[in-house]
Design an enzyme around this catalytic site. Structure first.
Site, PDB file in Angstrom:
ATOM      1  N   LYS A 177      -4.357   3.054   3.589  1.00  0.00           N
ATOM      2  CA  LYS A 177      -3.378   1.960   3.570  1.00  0.00           C
ATOM      3  C   LYS A 177      -3.698   1.005   4.709  1.00  0.00           C
ATOM      4  O   LYS A 177      -3.794   1.408   5.864  1.00  0.00           O
ATOM      5  CB  LYS A 177      -1.961   2.512   3.731  1.00  0.00           C
ATOM      6  CG  LYS A 177      -0.884   1.437   3.910  1.00  0.00           C
ATOM      7  CD  LYS A 177       0.459   2.061   4.267  1.00  0.00           C
ATOM      8  CE  LYS A 177       1.486   1.001   4.652  1.00  0.00           C
ATOM      9  NZ  LYS A 177       2.776   1.601   5.095  1.00  0.00           N
ATOM     10  N   LYS A 181      12.573  -5.748   8.420  1.00  0.00           N
ATOM     11  CA  LYS A 181      12.888  -4.671   9.343  1.00  0.00           C
ATOM     12  C   LYS A 181      13.747  -5.189  10.502  1.00  0.00           C
ATOM     13  O   LYS A 181      13.750  -6.386  10.804  1.00  0.00           O
ATOM     14  CB  LYS A 181      11.595  -4.096   9.943  1.00  0.00           C
ATOM     15  CG  LYS A 181      10.674  -3.404   8.974  1.00  0.00           C
ATOM     16  CD  LYS A 181       9.407  -2.955   9.700  1.00  0.00           C
ATOM     17  CE  LYS A 181       8.441  -2.261   8.755  1.00  0.00           C
ATOM     18  NZ  LYS A 181       8.927  -0.940   8.330  1.00  0.00           N
ATOM     19  N   ARG A 235       3.073   2.122  -0.758  1.00  0.00           N
ATOM     20  CA  ARG A 235       2.788   2.848  -1.998  1.00  0.00           C
ATOM     21  C   ARG A 235       2.341   1.897  -3.116  1.00  0.00           C
ATOM     22  O   ARG A 235       1.629   2.297  -4.027  1.00  0.00           O
ATOM     23  CB  ARG A 235       4.018   3.659  -2.421  1.00  0.00           C
ATOM     24  CG  ARG A 235       5.226   2.844  -2.826  1.00  0.00           C
ATOM     25  CD  ARG A 235       6.514   3.629  -2.710  1.00  0.00           C
ATOM     26  NE  ARG A 235       6.860   3.855  -1.310  1.00  0.00           N
ATOM     27  CZ  ARG A 235       7.913   4.579  -0.907  1.00  0.00           C
ATOM     28  NH1 ARG A 235       8.719   5.129  -1.801  1.00  0.00           N
ATOM     29  NH2 ARG A 235       8.160   4.738   0.372  1.00  0.00           N
TER      30      ARG A 235
END
Length: 489
Positions: free
Chosen positions: A253, A265, A339
């Site tokens: 990743k 965030k 993901r």
């Protein structure tokens, strides 16, 4: 730091500092025993003591480093002892030192040489690229280390060479992680891969945004839409597909900075999100080691790299993305982006018909809650691959802990409007993330390593792991690959 091996007797060897690793409970050599007051030295693991022999031995100083009981010594204890010696040598201000290992112990000479070289080299790592006006004390360096090995010199030397290569690859990964997000962008990771290709003869391909769009990498394109720094997909191939030669795909990743995107965030500690490409750094660092060791394997590194930013062009909660596999993903949270980019890379790995696929990703905060910061989570569809990684983790002290990968966790990621949704909710977050990834690897043996807790820290995590990027995964993967190749590098 230059590392050499010498068969000289330790107490006759002239050096500014002689580091002597000793066993707990065993009598010290006669040459130095009278220099130590009773009770000052036990040899317990991690204990150290500097003494000044005043001509009793050839060395100007002697540094005792404890290993603990001989029967319980491990490669990790040797790494820690070497790290302690190297750190103390730099603190004292010498530019070279010698390290002698007590004779006898259960660790073979090759493994001992590797552990000593790794520990000493990694302990001296620091990242000062952007600091100015440093004092001489802050820039001290050790130019050379001599490992004193009166017997098995060739074996110790062979092991030390491997240890140096592994430490270099780990340091390479640490540098990539520690550079700021305005330096390491997706294009920079592509350039780094191309440079490695030139140095080691790898076959490297870097796909840009237009090529990704044309070939259908919908996951990577979706995540990278909000940034002026366009995404990349990187393939690095060492060796070639041949009968009898295992093919292993290493997938990283590479989110070079993660704001969370539209699902932004909190600002606190967001600067640490430079480390969200630690999986990619581990793959690049491992390929660097493999290129140096020339293992008889076929290794393919695959990196999905993007910058996850909020903007008017960014992907949004509620969007549906079509990945390279054709599977569709409903986006519930743009901060679950890792993901999504891995989905494309894992599916791409299938075209190599690999014997194993291993991905590394700083994927979930849930794994940190579950396992803390000293072990990485492992989810896998293969018992044999789990065993390989677990054994390598124990040997390198980059430990992994297997967690379940059950159908019920996959059920949490099923969408009512697409094939999958990119988050299964808070319960079992690390496990549902792995279940999501499992849908892109086909029937191939696969392991997912969630390194969110181990990849980066605001404090030193041990005598050879400083604050910042740890480079975790390089030593683990290299050890696994060396074992897979037959045990000798």
């Amino acid at each position: 730091m230059n590392i050499s091996i010498n068969a000289a007797e330790p107490f006759g060897y002239q050096t500014p500092l002689l580091a002597l690793a000793t066993w707990e409970g065993e009598t010290l050599p006669e040459a130095i025993a009278p220099l130590i007051e009773a009770g000052d030295w036990t040899g317990k693991a991690k204990q150290s003591l500097v003494i000044y022999p005043r001509g009793a031995v050839a060395a100007s100083r002697v540094l005792l480093v404890g290993l603990g009981p001989k029967a319980a010594v491990t490669s990790e204890k040797l790494r820690v002892a070497a790290a302690t010696a190297a750190t103390r040598a730099r603190e004292i201000g010498v530019d070279s030192f010698a390290l002698a290992l007590a004779e006898g112990g259960p660790i073979g000479p090759r493994a001992a040489g590797q552990a000593l070289a790794e520990g000493a080299t990694l302990a001296l790592y620091r990242f000062d690229t952007y600091r100015t006006g440093l004092s001489p004390e802050q820039t001290r360096s050790i130019e050379s280390l001599t490992i004193l090995a009166p017997s098995d010199t060739d074996e110790v030397s062979a092991g030390a060479a491997v240890g140096q290569a592994i430490a270099a690859g780990t340091s390479f990964a640490r540098d990539l992680i520690n550079h700021p997000g305005n330096v390491v962008v997706p294009a920079k990771l592509g350039e780094t891969a191309l440079d490695l290709g030139k140095e080691f003869g790898f076959k490297v391909t870097v796909l840009d945004k237009a090529q990704l769009e044309a070939q259908g990498f919908g996951g990577i394109i979706g995540v990278g839409k909000g940034s002026a720094n366009e995404p990349r997909f990187i393939t690095i191939e060492y060796g070639s597909k041949q009968p009898g030669v295992p093919t292993i795909c290493l997938v990283g990743k590479g989110i070079t900075f993660d704001t969370g995107g539209i699902s932004i965030k909190p600002g606190e500690r967001m600067q640490e999100m430079i480390s969200d490409m630690s999986g990619a750094a581990a793959v690049l660092g491992t390929l660097r080691v493999i290129g140096a060791l020339k293992l008889p394997l076929h290794i393919v590194g695959l990196i999905s790299t993007a910058e996850n930013m909020p903007s008017s062009t960014a992907y949004k909660p509620g969007d549906i993305l079509t990945t390279l596999s054709g599977k569709t993903i409903e986006v519930l949270n743009t901060d679950a982006e890792g993901r999504i980019v891995l989905a494309d890379a894992l599916y791409y790995a299938q075209r190599y018909e690999p014997d194993a696929i291993i991905d590394l990703a700083t994927l979930t905060g849930a794994i940190v809650v579950a396992l803390g910061t000293y072990v990485s989570g492992m989810m896998t569809n293969s018992d044999s691959l789990a065993d390989r990684l677990s054994r390598a983790g124990q040997e390198t002290h980059e430990r992994v802990w297997r967690m379940p990968l059950w159908e019920e966790y996959l059920d949490q990621t099923r969408s009512e409007v697409a094939d999958l949704k990119n988050t299964g909710g808070r319960p079992g977050g690390a496990l549902t993330a792995a279940a999501f990834l499992s849908q892109f690897v086909g029937e191939y043996p696969w392991a997912h390593l969630d390194i969110a807790g181990t990849a980066y820290s605001e404090r030193a995590m041990g005598p050879y792991t400083p604050r910042g990027g740890a480079g975790v995964g390089v030593r683990l993967l290299t050890q696994m690959l060396v074992d897979w190749a037959g045990g000798d590098a």
